[in-house]
Design a protein around this motif. Sequence first.
Motif, mmCIF file in Angstrom:
data_model
loop_
_atom_site.group_PDB
_atom_site.id
_atom_site.type_symbol
_atom_site.label_atom_id
_atom_site.label_comp_id
_atom_site.label_asym_id
_atom_site.label_seq_id
_atom_site.Cartn_x
_atom_site.Cartn_y
_atom_site.Cartn_z
ATOM 1 N N TYR A 39 -48.364 -30.721 38.319
ATOM 2 C CA TYR A 39 -47.123 -31.030 38.614
ATOM 3 C C TYR A 39 -46.133 -30.864 37.473
ATOM 4 O O TYR A 39 -45.205 -30.350 37.779
ATOM 5 N N HIS A 40 -46.345 -31.546 36.519
ATOM 6 C CA HIS A 40 -45.307 -31.843 35.504
ATOM 7 C C HIS A 40 -45.186 -30.390 34.761
ATOM 8 O O HIS A 40 -43.808 -30.282 34.591
ATOM 9 N N ARG A 41 -45.981 -29.846 34.696
ATOM 10 C CA ARG A 41 -45.993 -28.383 34.321
ATOM 11 C C ARG A 41 -45.074 -27.460 35.170
ATOM 12 O O ARG A 41 -44.244 -26.658 34.634
ATOM 13 N N LYS A 42 -45.323 -27.632 36.378
ATOM 14 C CA LYS A 42 -44.716 -26.624 37.325
ATOM 15 C C LYS A 42 -43.234 -27.250 37.762
ATOM 16 O O LYS A 42 -42.457 -26.335 38.118
ATOM 17 N N PHE A 43 -43.120 -28.487 38.008
ATOM 18 C CA PHE A 43 -41.935 -28.962 38.592
ATOM 19 C C PHE A 43 -40.813 -29.747 37.609
ATOM 20 O O PHE A 43 -39.892 -29.423 37.251
ATOM 21 N N THR A 44 -41.558 -30.734 36.605
ATOM 22 C CA THR A 44 -40.609 -31.279 35.834
ATOM 23 C C THR A 44 -40.370 -30.457 34.689
ATOM 24 O O THR A 44 -39.164 -30.542 34.495
ATOM 25 N N ALA A 45 -41.150 -29.755 34.119
ATOM 26 C CA ALA A 45 -40.714 -28.832 33.028
ATOM 27 C C ALA A 45 -39.871 -27.719 33.512
ATOM 28 O O ALA A 45 -39.020 -27.398 32.637
#
Length: 181
Positions: A39-45
């Motif tokens: 999630y963090h790779r795809k969206f937060t980053a």
Amino acid sequence: MPAKLQAEWQQKRNAWLHVHGVSNGGDLNLLTVEDRQEYHRKFTAKFHEFLDAGHGGCVLAQKANADLVIARLLAGHGKAYQLDAWCVMPNHIHALVEPAEKMTLGEVMRHWKGGSSRDINQRMGRKGSLWQREPFDHIVRSEAQLEHFRRYVADNPGKARLRTGYVVGRGSEVTVRAHAL
């Protein structure tokens, strides 16, 4: 961030959350560690990439506007919260903050965002929203994570390849000011 770009990002994020059985971004702790990382790779980053690319009005690149935000950040330091590393970028801010015992993060954010929005709009003779509604917040769970976030905040202007239009600080101290005079 432009509304169209934000809406596209949000639609993709919501679809991903739905597939993973989560109703909103606030329920990420229900995911496995691997899914949270994805999630963090795809969206937060990705969201931070958009910000670093300079999308939006970039009103904080103006020294006077950045100073209004900094005044709001520092106003409650040592009273309503403890401010650690922070950075005012041209179109967003990063801040590590620990609310005081009787304060919530939401109250701190309302003070920062509401007050600075009012101040900047008044200064610029404009109306309307300055900040996006949904902040990205993370709970710091270890000293190693705290150091990681401190580095992230301090390194953000360099990662965005900025030469001017930003201010970096720690607590009540400005450590780097890169604004044209």
